[in-house]
Design an enzyme around this catalytic site. Structure first.
Site, mmCIF file in Angstrom:
data_model
loop_
_atom_site.group_PDB
_atom_site.id
_atom_site.type_symbol
_atom_site.label_atom_id
_atom_site.label_comp_id
_atom_site.label_asym_id
_atom_site.label_seq_id
_atom_site.Cartn_x
_atom_site.Cartn_y
_atom_site.Cartn_z
ATOM 1 N N LEU A 14 0.758 -1.141 -0.139
ATOM 2 C CA LEU A 14 -0.118 0.059 -0.135
ATOM 3 C C LEU A 14 0.905 1.503 -0.479
ATOM 4 O O LEU A 14 2.241 1.006 0.186
ATOM 5 C CB LEU A 14 -1.035 -0.246 1.065
ATOM 6 C CG LEU A 14 -1.873 -1.242 1.434
ATOM 7 C CD1 LEU A 14 -2.786 -0.993 2.691
ATOM 8 C CD2 LEU A 14 -3.153 -0.120 0.669
ATOM 9 N N SER A 87 2.009 -2.087 -7.293
ATOM 10 C CA SER A 87 1.019 -3.548 -7.851
ATOM 11 C C SER A 87 0.040 -4.106 -7.051
ATOM 12 O O SER A 87 0.173 -5.320 -5.953
ATOM 13 C CB SER A 87 2.242 -4.546 -7.666
ATOM 14 O OG SER A 87 2.579 -5.624 -8.871
HETATM 15 P P1 ADP Z 1 5.850 3.922 0.028
HETATM 16 O O1 ADP Z 1 6.708 3.617 -1.044
HETATM 17 O O2 ADP Z 1 5.001 2.225 0.131
HETATM 18 O O3 ADP Z 1 4.802 4.712 -0.110
HETATM 19 P P2 ADP Z 1 7.373 5.140 2.235
HETATM 20 O O4 ADP Z 1 8.210 4.660 1.413
HETATM 21 O O5 ADP Z 1 7.227 6.039 1.502
HETATM 22 O O6 ADP Z 1 6.171 4.218 1.731
HETATM 23 O O7 ADP Z 1 6.676 5.759 3.221
HETATM 24 C C1 ADP Z 1 6.974 4.886 4.460
HETATM 25 C C2 ADP Z 1 6.709 5.660 5.612
HETATM 26 O O8 ADP Z 1 6.834 4.798 7.188
HETATM 27 C C3 ADP Z 1 8.339 6.529 6.197
HETATM 28 O O9 ADP Z 1 7.470 7.553 6.624
HETATM 29 C C4 ADP Z 1 9.162 5.373 6.958
HETATM 30 O O10 ADP Z 1 9.736 6.589 7.533
HETATM 31 C C5 ADP Z 1 7.611 4.637 8.076
HETATM 32 N N1 ADP Z 1 8.113 3.822 8.374
HETATM 33 C C6 ADP Z 1 8.228 2.918 9.002
HETATM 34 N N2 ADP Z 1 8.443 2.067 10.057
HETATM 35 C C7 ADP Z 1 8.889 1.391 8.496
HETATM 36 C C8 ADP Z 1 9.940 0.277 8.578
HETATM 37 N N3 ADP Z 1 9.745 -0.602 9.365
HETATM 38 N N4 ADP Z 1 10.381 -0.036 7.151
HETATM 39 C C9 ADP Z 1 9.650 0.617 6.264
HETATM 40 N N5 ADP Z 1 9.316 2.255 6.289
HETATM 41 C C10 ADP Z 1 8.865 2.765 8.025
#
Ligand code: ADP
Length: 179
Positions: A14, A87
């Site tokens: 997501l 995806s």
């Molecule tokens: P996506 O690319 O799936 O849309 P992002 O990587 O841009 O998501 O955002 C994820 C958010 O969740 C970031 O702010 C990140 O710091 C936070 N987060 C917290 N815990 C985790 C974790 N274990 N792995 C990845 N992101 C994390």
């Protein structure tokens, strides 16, 4: 360096689940090891190869097919690809699985409520408010289909970024993607 790099790591999840965070960290680590990595991040790659498409399920599937074909071509040139694309459908993943010879799926799992709370880009709020352009927002306007058989599941609401990265690197070694 011996050519062992022709894999695609395909991140599924997501919005706000952690695909960009984990994939960019993995890309940094692998580049420091001297590997040539192509990082395809959802929004960026969309602007270049799918600027003609919207966000309906049909358009998303077409976009995913284009990304998969691109991954396959890059892999054939010996480049390792990390694709951080949502995806959302099994159909798109099945296509990618067929198109890409060395295909490794990473399900970045996180409950919708937590992704929504994180709301990294403020898009969930817009989707909930029904703003124009956000009608097909994943998890709200469009259903996210859980992947059936991912190669690895990283639960980002339970484990910290570095833990998830460590588990993924371990699995890649186990599968001989990395030494
Ligand atoms: P996506 O690319 O799936 O849309 P992002 O990587 O841009 O998501 O955002 C994820 C958010 O969740 C970031 O702010 C990140 O710091 C936070 N987060 C917290 N815990 C985790 C974790 N274990 N792995 C990845 N992101 C994390």
């Amino acid at each position: 360096m011996e050519n062992r790099q022709s894999w695609t790591l395909w991140f599924i999840g997501l919005h706000g689940s952690g695909k960009t965070t984990i994939s960019s960290r993995i890309a940094d680590i692998l580049r420091k090891k001297g590997m040539e990595i192509v990082l395809l991040d959802g929004d960026e790659v969309r602007k270049s190869i799918s600027s003609d498409l919207g966000y309906s399920l049909e358009d998303r599937n077409i976009h995913m097919q284009r990304v998969a074909d691109l991954c396959s071509r890059l892999n054939n040139e010996g480049k390792m690809v990390i694709a951080a694309v949502a995806s959302p459908t099994e159909k798109s993943r099945d296509y990618a699985k067929k198109a890409i010879k060395n295909f490794f799926t990473v399900y970045v799992k996180c409950p919708l409520e937590i992704c929504e709370k994180r709301d990294v880009k403020g898009h969930y709020k817009k989707a909930r408010l029904g703003e124009k352009g956000f009608e097909h927002f994943l998890g709200i306007g469009i259903r996210f289909e859980e992947p059936k058989n991912p190669d690895i599941v990283l639960e980002t609401s339970k484990y910290a970024v570095e833990e998830c990265v460590g588990v993924l690197l371990g699995k890649m070694k186990e599968r001989n993607i990395l030494r």
